[in-house]
Design a protein around this motif. Structure first.
Motif, PDB file in Angstrom:
ATOM      1  N   MET A   1      67.199  26.794  65.373  1.00  0.00           N
ATOM      2  CA  MET A   1      66.682  28.025  65.954  1.00  0.00           C
ATOM      3  C   MET A   1      67.518  29.195  65.451  1.00  0.00           C
ATOM      4  N   VAL A   2      66.854  30.233  64.959  1.00  0.00           N
ATOM      5  CA  VAL A   2      67.550  31.386  64.379  1.00  0.00           C
ATOM      6  C   VAL A   2      67.202  32.640  65.157  1.00  0.00           C
ATOM      7  N   LEU A   3      68.221  33.332  65.641  1.00  0.00           N
ATOM      8  CA  LEU A   3      68.048  34.597  66.356  1.00  0.00           C
ATOM      9  C   LEU A   3      68.463  35.757  65.466  1.00  0.00           C
ATOM     10  N   SER A   4      67.591  36.750  65.349  1.00  0.00           N
ATOM     11  CA  SER A   4      67.923  37.983  64.639  1.00  0.00           C
ATOM     12  C   SER A   4      67.431  39.168  65.460  1.00  0.00           C
ATOM     13  N   ILE A   5      68.145  40.272  65.352  1.00  0.00           N
ATOM     14  CA  ILE A   5      67.743  41.526  65.983  1.00  0.00           C
ATOM     15  C   ILE A   5      67.541  42.525  64.858  1.00  0.00           C
ATOM     16  N   MET A   6      66.293  42.965  64.691  1.00  0.00           N
ATOM     17  CA  MET A   6      65.920  43.770  63.544  1.00  0.00           C
ATOM     18  C   MET A   6      65.881  45.247  63.911  1.00  0.00           C
ATOM     19  N   GLY A   7      66.623  46.044  63.156  1.00  0.00           N
ATOM     20  CA  GLY A   7      66.627  47.478  63.385  1.00  0.00           C
ATOM     21  C   GLY A   7      65.408  48.156  62.791  1.00  0.00           C
ATOM     22  N   LEU A   8      64.835  49.084  63.523  1.00  0.00           N
ATOM     23  CA  LEU A   8      63.715  49.891  63.057  1.00  0.00           C
ATOM     24  C   LEU A   8      64.187  51.333  62.911  1.00  0.00           C
ATOM     25  N   GLU A   9      63.464  52.099  62.137  1.00  0.00           N
ATOM     26  CA  GLU A   9      63.770  53.527  61.976  1.00  0.00           C
ATOM     27  C   GLU A   9      65.214  53.760  61.515  1.00  0.00           C
ATOM     28  N   GLY A  10      65.668  52.903  60.595  1.00  0.00           N
ATOM     29  CA  GLY A  10      66.992  53.102  60.007  1.00  0.00           C
ATOM     30  C   GLY A  10      68.154  52.488  60.767  1.00  0.00           C
ATOM     31  N   GLU A  11      67.889  51.829  61.897  1.00  0.00           N
ATOM     32  CA  GLU A  11      68.975  51.190  62.652  1.00  0.00           C
ATOM     33  C   GLU A  11      69.404  49.893  61.960  1.00  0.00           C
ATOM     34  N   PRO A  12      70.662  49.452  62.141  1.00  0.00           N
ATOM     35  CA  PRO A  12      71.134  48.230  61.472  1.00  0.00           C
ATOM     36  C   PRO A  12      70.476  46.977  62.049  1.00  0.00           C
TER      37      PRO A  12
ATOM     38  N   ARG B   1      63.769  38.577  67.279  1.00  0.00           N
ATOM     39  CA  ARG B   1      62.954  37.465  66.799  1.00  0.00           C
ATOM     40  C   ARG B   1      63.768  36.183  66.800  1.00  0.00           C
ATOM     41  N   TYR B   2      63.153  35.127  67.219  1.00  0.00           N
ATOM     42  CA  TYR B   2      63.723  33.788  67.054  1.00  0.00           C
ATOM     43  C   TYR B   2      62.600  32.790  67.203  1.00  0.00           C
ATOM     44  N   ASP B   3      62.868  31.547  66.834  1.00  0.00           N
ATOM     45  CA  ASP B   3      61.826  30.525  66.876  1.00  0.00           C
ATOM     46  C   ASP B   3      62.265  29.376  67.768  1.00  0.00           C
ATOM     47  N   PHE B   4      61.289  28.657  68.280  1.00  0.00           N
ATOM     48  CA  PHE B   4      61.538  27.510  69.148  1.00  0.00           C
ATOM     49  C   PHE B   4      60.294  26.637  69.166  1.00  0.00           C
ATOM     50  N   ARG B   5      60.445  25.438  69.693  1.00  0.00           N
ATOM     51  CA  ARG B   5      59.314  24.512  69.805  1.00  0.00           C
ATOM     52  C   ARG B   5      58.734  24.545  71.216  1.00  0.00           C
ATOM     53  N   ILE B   6      57.420  24.315  71.282  1.00  0.00           N
ATOM     54  CA  ILE B   6      56.736  24.377  72.564  1.00  0.00           C
ATOM     55  C   ILE B   6      55.673  23.281  72.622  1.00  0.00           C
TER      56      ILE B   6
ATOM     57  N   LEU C   1      61.676  33.183  57.018  1.00  0.00           N
ATOM     58  CA  LEU C   1      61.658  32.503  58.314  1.00  0.00           C
ATOM     59  C   LEU C   1      62.906  31.640  58.500  1.00  0.00           C
ATOM     60  N   GLU C   2      63.316  30.937  57.433  1.00  0.00           N
ATOM     61  CA  GLU C   2      64.505  30.093  57.510  1.00  0.00           C
ATOM     62  C   GLU C   2      65.759  30.919  57.790  1.00  0.00           C
ATOM     63  N   LYS C   3      65.851  32.096  57.150  1.00  0.00           N
ATOM     64  CA  LYS C   3      67.048  32.926  57.243  1.00  0.00           C
ATOM     65  C   LYS C   3      67.029  33.886  58.422  1.00  0.00           C
ATOM     66  N   GLY C   4      65.855  34.035  59.064  1.00  0.00           N
ATOM     67  CA  GLY C   4      65.770  34.960  60.190  1.00  0.00           C
ATOM     68  C   GLY C   4      65.581  36.403  59.769  1.00  0.00           C
ATOM     69  N   TRP C   5      65.046  36.627  58.542  1.00  0.00           N
ATOM     70  CA  TRP C   5      64.849  37.990  58.055  1.00  0.00           C
ATOM     71  C   TRP C   5      63.595  38.631  58.614  1.00  0.00           C
ATOM     72  N   ILE C   6      62.622  37.810  59.049  1.00  0.00           N
ATOM     73  CA  ILE C   6      61.348  38.346  59.538  1.00  0.00           C
ATOM     74  C   ILE C   6      61.005  37.733  60.879  1.00  0.00           C
TER      75      ILE C   6
END
Length: 261
Positions: A172-183, A123-128, A256-261
Motif C-alpha cells: 500500500m502506497v500513500l502519497s499527498i499530491m500538491g496542487l497549484e504549485g504546492e509540494p 491517494r493510496y490503494d488498498f484491497r476490498i 501507480l506502483e510509485k504513488g505518483w498518481i
C-alpha cells in the motif's frame, strides 16, 4: 469466533471514527450545494477503468451523494454502502495500514494553514471485498471540498478507481499530491515527519505526465498547454527515458506502483 469478530469490528469502527472526527474537530457541516465543487475536484483526480465517487463527512462519519456506479464496482447498493459496511469489507491484511494512513493524512491536514487545505489531494490503494466475495484493489483519492474558517475539514470528495489489473504488488502506497504549485509527498511512511518529494521530472514534464495518464492525445496536450505538438513529442520522449518506460500503459503502471498518481 463470531463474537470476537464483532468486537474487532467495533474496535476498528471506534478507531476510524476517532481519526476522522479529528479531521472535522467535532464540528457539524452545514448543508450546501456541492455539485460544482465535485466536478472541479474531478478534474484533478486520476481515473482509469471502473470508478465510483461519493462525498464523506468526517465530523458525522457519513457518506453522502454516493454515485450509482458503486453497485457496478463493488456490488453494493447506495443504501447498503454506508460507513460501517465500508470498514468491514476492507481486506483484513490492509485495515491497520488503512487506519495508519488516515491518521497520517489527518495530521497533515491539521498542520496546514486554512487557505491551503484545498490545495492537496491524498491517494493510496488498498484491497476490498466485493459483495460477491471477490477481492479488488482500489485507488482511493480524496480532496477537500468544504472546510470552516479555522481549516477544519467538513466534507471531502472521494473517488475509488479499480486498479486490480494495473498493480500486482500488495504494498500500500500513500502519497499527498500538491496542487497549484504546492509540494508533493510521495510514498509516505505513516505518521512521521513528511519530506517534500523531489521529482525526476521537470514541472512541464509533470504536467504532460498527468495529461498522458488521463489518456489525452498529443494534439490535445499541445492545445491545453499552449505549446507545439513537436514540443509535446520531445517531452514525451524525455518522460519515457527518465522513467524507463516505453508506453503510456507502462507509465500508468509505474505511476501507480510509485504513488505518483
Amino acid at each position: 469466533m463470531m463474537e470476537t469478530k464483532q468486537q474487532m469490528d467495533k474496535l476498528i469502527l471506534k478507531k476510524a471514527g476517532h481519526i476522522w472526527k479529528e479531521i472535522g474537530q467535532h464540528k457539524k457541516p452545514e448543508e450546501l450545494q456541492i455539485e460544482i465543487e465535485i466536478y472541479k475536484k474531478m478534474l484533478n483526480l486520476f481515473q482509469v477503468g471502473d470508478y465510483c465517487y461519493f462525498v464523506f463527512s468526517p465530523p458525522e462519519l457519513r457518506m453522502e451523494h454516493i454515485n450509482e456506479s458503486v453497485t457496478e464496482l463493488l456490488g453494493y447498493t447506495k443504501e447498503e454502502f454506508v460507513f460501517e459496511t465500508f470498514l468491514k469489507i476492507i481486506h483484513p491484511d490492509d485495515i491497520q495500514q488503512y487506519l495508519n494512513f488516515e491518521a497520517t493524512i489527518t495530521q497533515f491536514w491539521q498542520s496546514l494553514p486554512p487557505e491551503k487545505v484545498f490545495k492537496y489531494k491524498t491517494r493510496y490503494d488498498f484491497r476490498i471485498r466485493c459483495k460477491d466475495g471477490t477481492i479488488k484493489r482500489l485507488l482511493q483519492q480524496v480532496a477537500v471540498i468544504q472546510s470552516d474558517d479555522d481549516g477544519a475539514v467538513l466534507r471531502t470528495f472521494v473517488i475509488f478507481t479499480d486498479i486490480t489489473d494495473l498493480k500486482q504488488s500488495n504494498k500500500m502506497v500513500l502519497s499527498i499530491m500538491g496542487l497549484e504549485g504546492e509540494p508533493s509527498y510521495i510514498d509516505i511512511q505513516p505518521v512521521q515527519a513528511l519530506v517534500p518529494h523531489k521529482s525526476i521530472l521537470s514541472k512541464r514534464e509533470i504536467e504532460i505526465f498527468r495529461l498522458l495518464v488521463d489518456e489525452c492525445q498529443s494534439a490535445d496536450i499541445a492545445e491545453t498547454l499552449g505549446i507545439s505538438p513537436h514540443t509535446v513529442a520531445t517531452h514525451r520522449k524525455n518522460i519515457f527515458k527518465k522513467t524507463g518506460t516505453n508506453s503510456v500503459l507502462q507509465l500508468v503502471k509505474l505511476g501507480l506502483e510509485k504513488g505518483w498518481i
